[in-house]
Structure formats: C-alpha cells, structure tokens
Design an enzyme around this catalytic site. Structure first.
Site, PDB file in Angstrom:
ATOM      1  N   ARG A 144      -3.219  15.027   8.205  1.00  0.00           N
ATOM      2  CA  ARG A 144      -2.121  14.855   9.163  1.00  0.00           C
ATOM      3  C   ARG A 144      -2.656  14.543  10.550  1.00  0.00           C
ATOM      4  NH1 ARG A 144       2.983  16.518   7.291  1.00  0.00           N
ATOM      5  NH2 ARG A 144       2.882  17.862   5.452  1.00  0.00           N
ATOM      6  N   ASP A 145      -2.004  13.608  11.221  1.00  0.00           N
ATOM      7  CA  ASP A 145      -2.343  13.296  12.605  1.00  0.00           C
ATOM      8  C   ASP A 145      -2.030  14.516  13.480  1.00  0.00           C
ATOM      9  OD1 ASP A 145      -2.565  10.320  14.302  1.00  0.00           O
ATOM     10  OD2 ASP A 145      -2.088  12.152  15.401  1.00  0.00           O
ATOM     11  N   ILE A 146      -2.932  14.816  14.393  1.00  0.00           N
ATOM     12  CA  ILE A 146      -2.770  16.012  15.235  1.00  0.00           C
ATOM     13  C   ILE A 146      -1.609  15.849  16.221  1.00  0.00           C
ATOM     14  CG2 ILE A 146      -4.331  15.441  17.183  1.00  0.00           C
ATOM     15  CD1 ILE A 146      -5.613  18.253  16.667  1.00  0.00           C
ATOM     16  N   GLU A 205      -8.121   4.173  19.295  1.00  0.00           N
ATOM     17  CA  GLU A 205      -8.818   5.177  20.112  1.00  0.00           C
ATOM     18  C   GLU A 205      -9.999   5.782  19.376  1.00  0.00           C
ATOM     19  OE1 GLU A 205      -5.809   7.974  21.251  1.00  0.00           O
ATOM     20  OE2 GLU A 205      -4.867   6.578  22.642  1.00  0.00           O
ATOM     21  N   VAL A 206      -9.857   5.925  18.065  1.00  0.00           N
ATOM     22  CA  VAL A 206     -10.940   6.502  17.266  1.00  0.00           C
ATOM     23  C   VAL A 206     -11.584   5.367  16.466  1.00  0.00           C
ATOM     24  CG1 VAL A 206     -11.560   8.163  15.476  1.00  0.00           C
ATOM     25  CG2 VAL A 206      -9.743   8.728  17.118  1.00  0.00           C
ATOM     26  N   HIS A 218      -9.140   3.580  10.068  1.00  0.00           N
ATOM     27  CA  HIS A 218      -8.105   4.465   9.530  1.00  0.00           C
ATOM     28  C   HIS A 218      -6.773   3.728   9.453  1.00  0.00           C
ATOM     29  CE1 HIS A 218      -8.212   5.006  13.915  1.00  0.00           C
ATOM     30  NE2 HIS A 218      -6.904   5.178  13.849  1.00  0.00           N
ATOM     31  N   HIS A 225      -2.735   4.313   9.516  1.00  0.00           N
ATOM     32  CA  HIS A 225      -1.645   5.240   9.846  1.00  0.00           C
ATOM     33  C   HIS A 225      -0.555   5.099   8.786  1.00  0.00           C
ATOM     34  CE1 HIS A 225      -2.700   6.242  14.124  1.00  0.00           C
ATOM     35  NE2 HIS A 225      -3.387   5.115  14.015  1.00  0.00           N
TER      36      HIS A 225
HETATM   37  P1  5GP Z   1      -5.816   5.221  16.818  1.00  0.00           P
HETATM   38  O1  5GP Z   1      -5.099   5.102  18.124  1.00  0.00           O
HETATM   39  O2  5GP Z   1      -7.323   5.218  16.967  1.00  0.00           O
HETATM   40  O3  5GP Z   1      -5.343   4.221  15.804  1.00  0.00           O
HETATM   41  O4  5GP Z   1      -5.387   6.611  16.212  1.00  0.00           O
HETATM   42  C1  5GP Z   1      -6.134   7.754  16.278  1.00  0.00           C
HETATM   43  C2  5GP Z   1      -5.234   8.889  15.871  1.00  0.00           C
HETATM   44  O5  5GP Z   1      -6.040  10.042  15.647  1.00  0.00           O
HETATM   45  C3  5GP Z   1      -4.204   9.286  16.939  1.00  0.00           C
HETATM   46  O6  5GP Z   1      -2.894   9.122  16.415  1.00  0.00           O
HETATM   47  C4  5GP Z   1      -4.545  10.734  17.260  1.00  0.00           C
HETATM   48  O7  5GP Z   1      -3.398  11.532  17.466  1.00  0.00           O
HETATM   49  C5  5GP Z   1      -5.344  11.172  16.046  1.00  0.00           C
HETATM   50  N1  5GP Z   1      -6.346  12.199  16.326  1.00  0.00           N
HETATM   51  C6  5GP Z   1      -7.220  12.213  17.363  1.00  0.00           C
HETATM   52  N2  5GP Z   1      -8.005  13.306  17.307  1.00  0.00           N
HETATM   53  C7  5GP Z   1      -7.625  13.982  16.187  1.00  0.00           C
HETATM   54  C8  5GP Z   1      -8.077  15.199  15.597  1.00  0.00           C
HETATM   55  O8  5GP Z   1      -8.980  15.888  16.067  1.00  0.00           O
HETATM   56  N3  5GP Z   1      -7.457  15.588  14.441  1.00  0.00           N
HETATM   57  C9  5GP Z   1      -6.443  14.859  13.879  1.00  0.00           C
HETATM   58  N4  5GP Z   1      -5.911  15.326  12.762  1.00  0.00           N
HETATM   59  N5  5GP Z   1      -5.997  13.705  14.424  1.00  0.00           N
HETATM   60  C10 5GP Z   1      -6.580  13.279  15.558  1.00  0.00           C
END
Ligand code: 5GP
Length: 113
Positions: A35-37, A99-100, A104, A106
């Site tokens: 699950r997304d945090i 951001e990460v 991944h 969603h």
């Molecule tokens: P991006 O913007 O890179 O596509 O999405 C990264 C997602 O990772 C974001 O929706 C963010 O809320 C989620 N996220 C960031 N840090 C963590 C974490 O430590 N644990 C979990 N479960 N999700 C995270």
C-alpha cells in the site's frame, strides 16, 4: 585498489529487502506489492519488480518484460480481490512526477478490499 560500485538504494529497495516495514498485499518470486503510504484513492497499491530498474525510461530489450509483468500481477491481484475497476499509472522521470527511482506501477481504485 578495490573500488566498490554500489547502486543507489531507494526506499523501495529497503521495503523489498524487508529493512523498512510496508503493508504488503501481494508477493511472488518476481513482484512485490504494498500500500502507498500516502494513498490517493481508497485502494492505492504500488507494484514493483524484485529485479531493480530505476524508471520506465531505463527499460531495455532485456528488461522490456517487466512493465507487462507488473500489469499482469495487478490484473491477477484485482481478480483475487474482486476489484472490478481501477487505474494503472507509471510516473516517468522527475518531470513526469516520479519521486522514487525504482520502477513501480500505481494501482488506484475507488473500491476497497
Ligand atoms: P512516484 O511519484 O515516484 O510515482 O510515487 C512514489 C510513491 O511512493 C508515492 O505515491 C509515495 O506516497 C509512495 N511512498 C514514498 N515513500 C514511501 C514509503 O516509505 N512507503 C510506502 N508504502 N510508500 C511510499
């Protein structure tokens, strides 16, 4: 002289390697989902391959199966949880909202399980 070249480890490496807790909802030999945090929908799951690739922009012919694999596992997960409607999304690059930097997918649904 010995030089160690280490890949930069993201938070998703640490979740994959069980160094950081996460609410894991699906796992098999190739994929992990949790699950997304900060959920942006009632159900917001992130699917990652266990094999590291930083972003969709880094996909090569050798790793081209990985995005499809994530989609397949998301579909399998949705069927198992009786989620009939959902959105799948890749953020690609900083300018695309990523951001990460660990590939991944969603999975967003207004339905709950
Ligand atoms: P991006 O913007 O890179 O596509 O999405 C990264 C997602 O990772 C974001 O929706 C963010 O809320 C989620 N996220 C960031 N840090 C963590 C974490 O430590 N644990 C979990 N479960 N999700 C995270």
């Amino acid at each position: 002289m010995i030089i160690f070249l280490m890949e930069e480890r993201t938070i998703f490496h640490r979740i994959r390697d069980r160094e950081v807790p996460a609410d894991i909802v699906f796992e098999d030999a190739e994929v992990l989902a949790f699950r997304d945090i900060l959920p942006k929908a009632r159900t917001h799951i992130l699917f990652i391959p266990k094999y590291f690739v930083a972003s969709l922009t880094d996909i090569t012919p050798e790793t081209a199966h990985l995005p499809g694999l994530l989609i397949l596992k998301a579909q399998q997960f949705a069927k198992e949880k009786s989620l009939t409607g959902y959105k799948l999304l890749f953020h690609v690059g900083k300018a695309g909202g990523q951001e990460v930097f660990y590939l991944h997918l969603h999975f967003l649904s207004d339905q709950e399980f």
